[in-house]
Write an enzyme that holds these catalytic residues in place. Structure first.
Site, short mmCIF file in Angstrom:
data_model
loop_
_atom_site.label_atom_id
_atom_site.label_comp_id
_atom_site.label_asym_id
_atom_site.label_seq_id
_atom_site.Cartn_x
_atom_site.Cartn_y
_atom_site.Cartn_z
N GLU A 150 -5.44 -11.39 7.93
CA GLU A 150 -6.16 -10.45 8.15
C GLU A 150 -7.67 -10.69 7.26
O GLU A 150 -8.33 -9.97 6.63
CB GLU A 150 -6.00 -9.02 7.50
CG GLU A 150 -4.83 -10.02 6.46
CD GLU A 150 -3.69 -8.35 5.39
OE1 GLU A 150 -3.81 -7.22 6.57
OE2 GLU A 150 -2.89 -8.97 4.99
N GLN A 167 0.66 -12.33 7.02
CA GLN A 167 -0.59 -11.44 7.48
C GLN A 167 -1.38 -12.02 7.67
O GLN A 167 -2.39 -13.25 7.31
CB GLN A 167 -0.48 -10.00 7.09
CG GLN A 167 0.01 -9.16 7.26
CD GLN A 167 -0.09 -7.67 6.54
OE1 GLN A 167 0.26 -7.69 5.50
NE2 GLN A 167 -0.93 -7.40 7.60
N ASP A 198 -7.93 -4.09 7.47
CA ASP A 198 -7.75 -5.54 7.10
C ASP A 198 -8.77 -6.34 7.33
O ASP A 198 -9.96 -6.70 6.97
CB ASP A 198 -7.41 -6.00 5.94
CG ASP A 198 -7.19 -5.20 4.62
OD1 ASP A 198 -7.85 -4.31 4.38
OD2 ASP A 198 -5.73 -5.09 3.78
N HIS A 219 0.83 -1.37 0.29
CA HIS A 219 -0.17 0.16 0.20
C HIS A 219 0.89 1.24 -0.17
O HIS A 219 -0.14 2.00 -0.28
CB HIS A 219 -1.03 0.31 1.57
CG HIS A 219 -1.72 -1.09 1.51
ND1 HIS A 219 -2.92 -1.68 0.10
CD2 HIS A 219 -1.97 -1.66 1.93
CE1 HIS A 219 -3.60 -2.07 0.27
NE2 HIS A 219 -3.25 -2.65 1.88
#
Length: 276
Positions: free
Chosen positions: A161, A159, A187, A48
């Protein structure tokens, strides 16, 4: 070999605090990396953030490690998520650039976690190919020494999420070679049907966060979480999280500018705006 501050924190059994790099450029990366002696790691965010995987991440890693023996460990979050077939070559790019660790977003199954480990390790432990003329130089060792030590020194993080990732957290943590489950509260909240943290997660999401922490520790793995303030980070450290993001470059800059301008005009600081 250059120091690996994140692994040193692991061995000392103390929380490893870090910062997120969202803005591009070697000067920015270097400024963040030398901002505090309490930094164990910095995450170059190619998912991101605005740093490209190549050559952006490679250049930032060079700038960070160039600070000397007290530099924090440079880590890279790759753009491709666990839903993608592109994680393999992106892991290769990050590690060939000299990253001390790699973070893969949205990993939902043990099968994907095993694939990530395989792509992060040289044979016989994996299938990572060797050919970079740069990675061993970044670590200040020979190519032969890099081949011998990389498998034990590269930190592999995934991750958690997604809803499926939550359901499979225990199985993912049990995968040999996965070093850390990294909780992405934003998220994770959205995938479970809750609003994003503001600044703390919804109480129902908090229960799940604590369950992931327990699942990681049950398998002898580290657990990490993304925070946005020192106060929040202290709370997570007291809860037993091993790796904690404290702030981001863009967030800290905006917060400091706003606070100082408020002080300049005689205003009391207002509530912090929603930020990542």
């Amino acid at each position: 070999m250059t120091t690996h501050a994140l692994l040193q924190a692991f061995k000392a059994s103390k929380p490893a605090f870090g910062a997120w790099i969202t803005l591009p450029g070697v000067l920015n990366a270097r400024a963040v990396a030398q901002a505090s002696p309490h930094l164990s790691w910095v995450m170059i965010d190619c998912e991101h953030g605005l740093t490209s995987l190549q050559p952006g991440a490679a250049e930032s890693i060079q700038a960070i490690t160039g600070l000397g023996p007290n530099a924090p460990s440079p880590l890279v979050r790759i753009p491709a998520t666990g839903f993608s077939n592109s994680t393999s070559w992106q892991i290769k790019y990050a590690l060939d650039a000299g990253a001390r660790g790699v973070l893969v977003p949205m990993v939902s199954t043990a099968e994907k976690a095993r694939e990530i480990v395989t792509d992060s390790r040289f044979p016989p432990g994996g299938r990572r190919g060797f050919g970079s003329p740069f990675c061993h130089g970044v670590w200040s060792i020979s190519a032969a020494e890099y081949l011998k030590s990389a498998n034990e020194n590269v930190v592999v993080m995934v991750q958690i999420e997604t809803k499926e990732g939550v359901q499979n957290a225990g199985a993912i943590a049990a995968v040999d070679g996965i070093d850390c489950l990294f909780i992405g509260p934003y998220d994770l909240s959205l995938c479970l049907g809750y609003p994003p943290p503001s600044p703390d997660p919804h109480p129902d999401v908090e229960i799940i966060i604590q369950d992931i922490l327990k699942a990681a520790h049950k398998e002898g793995k580290k657990c990490a979480i993304y925070c946005t303030s020192g106060k929040q980070s202290l709370k997570r450290a007291e809860e037993g999280f091993d790796i904690i993001n404290v702030t981001s470059d863009s967030g800290a800059m905006a917060e400091s500018v706003a606070a100082n301008l408020s002080a300049a005009v005689g205003e009391e600081p207002g509530a912090a705006a929603f930020r990542y």
